[in-house]
Design an enzyme around this catalytic site. Sequence first.
Site, PDB file in Angstrom:
ATOM      1  N   GLU A 194       0.902  -1.301   0.023  1.00  7.82           N
ATOM      2  CA  GLU A 194      -0.016  -0.166   0.350  1.00  7.82           C
ATOM      3  C   GLU A 194       0.919   1.970   0.319  1.00  7.82           C
ATOM      4  OE1 GLU A 194      -2.329  -0.585   3.475  1.00  7.82           O
ATOM      5  OE2 GLU A 194      -3.627  -2.034   2.597  1.00  7.82           O
ATOM      6  N   GLU A 231      -5.824 -10.599  -3.319  1.00  2.79           N
ATOM      7  CA  GLU A 231      -6.168 -10.770  -2.126  1.00  2.79           C
ATOM      8  C   GLU A 231      -7.344 -10.320  -2.089  1.00  2.79           C
ATOM      9  OE1 GLU A 231      -4.973  -7.531   0.733  1.00  2.79           O
ATOM     10  OE2 GLU A 231      -2.736  -8.098   0.550  1.00  2.79           O
TER      11      GLU A 231
END
Length: 561
Positions: free
Chosen positions: A336, A437
Amino acid sequence: MLMLMWEMSPLFWTLFSFLFFVTSSHAHTKAKLVYDPSAWTECQAKPEMALYNGGILRNKLHVYKLTDDINGDKVYSPTFSLENFSPASIYSFSSWVRVKNVDSALVTAKLKLDNQYPKCIGSVVAKKGCWSFLKGGFLWSAPSNSFQIHLTNSDVSQRNVEIEIINYSLQPFTEKEWRLNQFEGIKTERKRAVTIHVVDENGNSLPNAAVKIDQISTDFPFGTMIASTIVGNLSYQEWFVKRFKATVFENDLKWYKTETLPGVFNYTIVDQMMQFVRKNKLLVRGHTMFWGNPTMIQDWVENMTVPQLQKAMDGRIKSVMSKYRNEFFHWDIINELLHFNFYEKKLGPNATLDMFKKVHRADPLVTLFLNEYNIVENCDPRINVDMYIEKFKELKKGGVKVAGIGLQSHFSAVNPAFMRAVLDKLATLKLPIWLTEVDVSNMYKQEEQAVYLEQILREAFSHPSVNGIMLWSALGRGGCYQMCLTDDKFQNLPTGDLIDQLLLKEWKTGTKRGKTNELGSYNFRGFLGEYNVTVLYNRSITHSYFSLGRGVETKHITVHV
C-alpha cells in the site's frame, strides 16, 4: 427507481449467469462485438483514434457545463448529455484528455443519472501540452430519459483546472456480448489445441485406438490465504489441498508479528505453516516485507532515528530472507505504498528503491511485487492506475527489477468495465499481474458475495495479462476477514461452491476419452497444464505424459505402442 448496476442486488446477475450458461454452453460462435483492449499510458503529442470509432458518441459534440470540482470550485467541465434511448448493461468509456492551465491534474470521468449523485467511471493523470488516455466504464440496468458524463478535476492541489478532450468513445455491450468476450478470452489465453498421434513401432498410424486424457495439474496459479488455524487442523488441510496449489499467509509473516520487540525474532507459527506448505508442495507468496500503514508499525519502529530505522529494516530483511531463502516464489516488498508513505517520510524518496535492491541481493530468484488496493476495485479519490504505473516506472529508472504487479482486489459491488479498463492499462507495463487478496465485502449476503466473486474471477481469468489469483479467505479464530468459503465445519458456502464449479470443473479439462480417427489422431482442446495419456490398442496399454503451455497454438504428441 434507476440505479447503477454495481449498486444493485446481484439477483439479476444470478439469473443472467444461469441463462447464459444454458444458452451458450454449446455455442461455437464468437462475440459479434469484440472488446477493444487498447490502452496507452504515455502522454502523446498526437492522440490515437477513438476506440470503436466513437461508439454512440460518434459525431456527437461535447459541451462545457458548470459543475463543482473536488475543491468546490465552479468550473466548466466537458459534458456529454445522452437522451431517449434504451441502454445496454455494460459501457466502455474512453477519451484523450489534456489540461491547459496547470502542469498536471487528476481528471475524473463521472456518470450522473437524472438526480442521482455522480459516480466515478474512470480517471487519468492528465498533463499540459500532451494528451493522456482515460479508460473506464460502468454498468447500467434500466432505461432512462437522460444521463450525463462529465470530466472534472479531482486533484485537491489544483484549482480551476481547464480540461480539453478529444477522440472520445462510449461503446455499449449487452451482458451476453460481454460474457462471450470473456469466453473467447479464456479459450484463447488459457487453452490450446492438442493432437495425439498413435503409431506402432514402425511409425504407422493406428486408427481406432482408445485414448484417455487426464489433466493432473493446471498451469494457472489459483490459491487462497491461510491462517495459523490450519496448523494441526486436518479437516482444514484436506479441504484446502483438494482445491489449491498456491497460498499466502494472512498476518504471520508481517514484520509486526515476527519481531514484536527489537532484535527478538519469532518464526514459530510461520515454521509450522511452512511445514504444511512443504508437505503439499504449494507455491507460497511472501506477504509482506514492509507496510507503511501507521497502525501496522511497531511502536519501537515508529519512534526510531534514521540510522536506527535503517539498521532495523536491514535486520528484518536479513532475518527473514536468510531463513526462508528460495522458499517464497513472490515477495510483496512494500504494501500500500500509494496510500501510506511512512518509510519515505522517514528515510527519503529512495526508501522503496533501497528495499527492492536489498531483497533482490538476498534472493535474486524471487519475484518482487508492489501490492496496492483501490486500483482495480473502484475509483479512489487519492490514487489511480496511472499513479501506480508511474511508481513502477520510477523504480525501473532507479535500477530495480519490479517483476510483478499486485492488486489486492478487496471488492464491494463490481464494475467489470472499469476493472477490465484498469487491467488494460496495467498490461502496458508487460509485467505479470496478480490479484493478490480477492474478496467481497461482508456487507452482502453469502449468495450475493458469490455472484460478485464470480464476476471478479471471470474478468481476471479471461484477461491475458493476469497471471495468478489469490483469494483472501481464511477461516481464522475470529472468523474470516470479509468473505468465507466454508462454515466452521468446512462445508462449502455459496462462495466455496463457486470455487469448486470453476476450479474443479469449468476451468479444468478433467478426463477425456475417445478413439483415434482414420489418420491415427485424437484431437481436443485443453486448459494449460500437465497431462497423463493412456492408450489401449490390441489389449496393449501405453502410458505417456505431456505439458501444455502457451508456447504453441497446437501441441502435437506422438505415442508409440
